[in-house]
Each structure stands twice: as structure tokens, then as C-alpha cells.
Design an enzyme around this catalytic site. Structure first.
Site, PDB file in Angstrom:
ATOM      1  N   SER A  44       0.856  -1.185   0.000  1.00 16.08           N
ATOM      2  CA  SER A  44       0.000   0.000   0.000  1.00 16.08           C
ATOM      3  C   SER A  44       0.885   1.225   0.000  1.00 16.08           C
ATOM      4  O   SER A  44       2.069   1.155   0.341  1.00 16.08           O
ATOM      5  CB  SER A  44      -0.879  -0.007   1.259  1.00 16.08           C
ATOM      6  N   TYR A  77      -2.023  -1.004  10.351  1.00 20.24           N
ATOM      7  CA  TYR A  77      -2.100  -1.148   8.897  1.00 20.24           C
ATOM      8  C   TYR A  77      -0.795  -0.704   8.243  1.00 20.24           C
ATOM      9  O   TYR A  77      -0.213  -1.420   7.420  1.00 20.24           O
ATOM     10  CB  TYR A  77      -3.267  -0.330   8.353  1.00 20.24           C
TER      11      TYR A  77
END
Length: 250
Positions: free
Chosen positions: A135, A148
Site C-alpha cells: 500500500s 495497517y
């Protein structure tokens, strides 16, 4: 021979588009997800699709699933490690330790377990490929998204290490780093951010787009197209790379 592809968490979002994209170029695809209904719907859409329910947070599920996928496909050429969860939006001091453990288990440990089990089969492929979904959170720090972001950074280190380990076997390993991808998941993230900031979700979206050159959310079909390219012979000289697809986020 058509590629034999395993996609984790492929019943919705980016994963579903990846499954569709590989199937569209003639690949044989085995897709797993915790969402049985989503898998069934996708199997009705794509003739010949192999599916299995798998909770990626459970090692026993993963250890059952990978051999099942390899047997169903008759081998393995491409592994797409797409499984991941967002986790809560909260500052570190308030972050639920159980939620932290869950994010690490799904985003990082499940990728490790799936990959370690797939490696012997990828080594036997004439053109083995591992694609890892990181990401833009693996490039930047994001307030209130510690688990995350930490796991997505961890996947970068895993990708770089794995590419060095597997290069001698002609297995290529790359990471895709999407930005804000259109869909329900990012909408929920923006809504959670709004709760903390006191702003609206639309204001949070505008703030996110303000640091992008292209002022729009990423189309998940574009991420899928990149995955298909990285698994193709056209990308045979690309390995160990972190490839952003984020509308030029700064």
C-alpha cells in the site's frame, strides 16, 4: 499453457478485479476468501473458477488451502497475496491490542504462511511469480493507522528479501502499492477518520486527494491490470520492486 493462479481474498474489491483480470486472459484461477457468498457469486460469473472458503487469520486454514489450490490447478505459477484488513482508526495509545494482533495476523503473517507453502510449487513452475499487495501506507506514515501501516511496511521488507531468496530459481517477487482505491473499504476509512477529526467524510476525501497529482480515487481494475502485467512475460526482468499505483501521491 495457461497460468495457474492463486488469489487470496478475491471475493470483493481489488481481489475480485484481479480474479476477473486473470480469468479474462485465460488463466486458471483458484480464489479464496472468508466470504462464502461472495465466492459463490464470483463462481457463477466466471465459468471454471475454483473457489474455497479460507480464514487467512487461521494458520490451519492456510495450511489446508494451499495444497488444495495446487492440486486443483495442477501446479502453481502465480501467487497473488491480496488478503488484508484495515483495522481500527485510532491513535497508538488507544489502539486495541487484540485488533493490532488481528491486523498483523491477516496482513503480514498470512502472507508469510501462504508464500512459504507455495514456494516449492513456484520453484517447479517455468515462470513462477509472487505478487504482494502492500500500500502507499508502506511508503508513508499515517496517523491513527499504525497497525495497517506497520504491516504494509513489513510486506516491503518481505518482498525485498523473498526476491533475493528466489531469484536463483527464476521466481520473481514484486509488491504493488495502491493508493486510495475506490470502493466500500476506503469509504469506511474516510468515515472513521472523520469521526476522529470532526470533519465530514467528503472533507477527508478532499484532503487525501489534495496530495495527489491526479485528483481521483484509483480504479481497482487498474490495480488488477498491473498484477496481470507483472505476472506476464512482458515483466520477466522485473523483480524485487515496489510499484506504486496511487495517482502520484506525495
Amino acid at each position: 499453457m495457461s497460468q495457474r493462479v492463486l488469489v487470496t481474498a478475491g471475493a470483493s474489491g481489488i481481489g475480485r478485479e484481479i480474479v476477473r483480470a486473470f480469468a479474462a486472459v485465460g488463466a486458471r484461477v483458484f480464489v479464496v476468501d472468508v466470504d462464502a457468498d461472495g465466492l459463490s457469486a464470483l463462481a457463477q460469473e466466471i465459468p471454471g473458477l475454483r473457489i474455497a472458503v479460507c480464514d487467512m487469520a487461521r494458520r490451519a486454514d492456510v495450511e489446508r488451502m494451499v495444497p488444495e489450490a495446487v492440486e486443483a490447478l495442477g501446479g502453481l505459477d502465480v501467487l497473488v497475496n491480496n488478503a488484508g484488513i484495515a483495522g481500527p482508526t485510532a491513535p497508538v495509545e488507544d489502539y486495541d491490542p487484540d485488533a493490532w494482533d488481528e491486523v498483523v495476523q491477516v496482513n503480514l503473517t498470512a502472507t508469510f504462511n501462504t508464500t512459504r507453502l507455495a514456494i516449492p510449487h513456484l520453484k517447479r513452475s517455468p515462470a513462477g511469480v509472487v505478487i504482494i499487495m502492500s500500500s502507499m501506507a508502506g511508503r508513508f506514515g499515517y496517523p491513527n493507522r499504525s497497525a495497517y501501516s506497520a504491516t504494509k511496511w513489513g510486506l516491503i521488507g518481505f518482498t525485498k528479501t523473498l526476491s533475493r531468496e528466489l531469484g536463483e530459481f527464476d521466481v520473481r517477487v514484486n509488491a504493488i502499492l495502491p493508493g486510495c482505491v475506490a470502493g466500500p473499504r476506503i469509504q469506511k476509512v474516510f468515515e472513521d477518520r472523520a469521526v476522529l477529526s470532526g470533519r465530514t467524510a467528503d472533507e477527508e476525501i478532499a484532503d487525501a486527494l489534495s496530495i495527489q497529482s491526479l485528483k481521483r480515487l484509483v480504479d481497482p481494475r487498474d490495480v488488477a491490470a498491473l498484477a496481470v502485467f507483472l505476472a506476464s512475460d512482458a515483466a520477466k526482468s522485473i523483480s524485487g520492486q515496489m510499484i506504486p499505483i496511487d495517482n502520484d501521491t506525495h
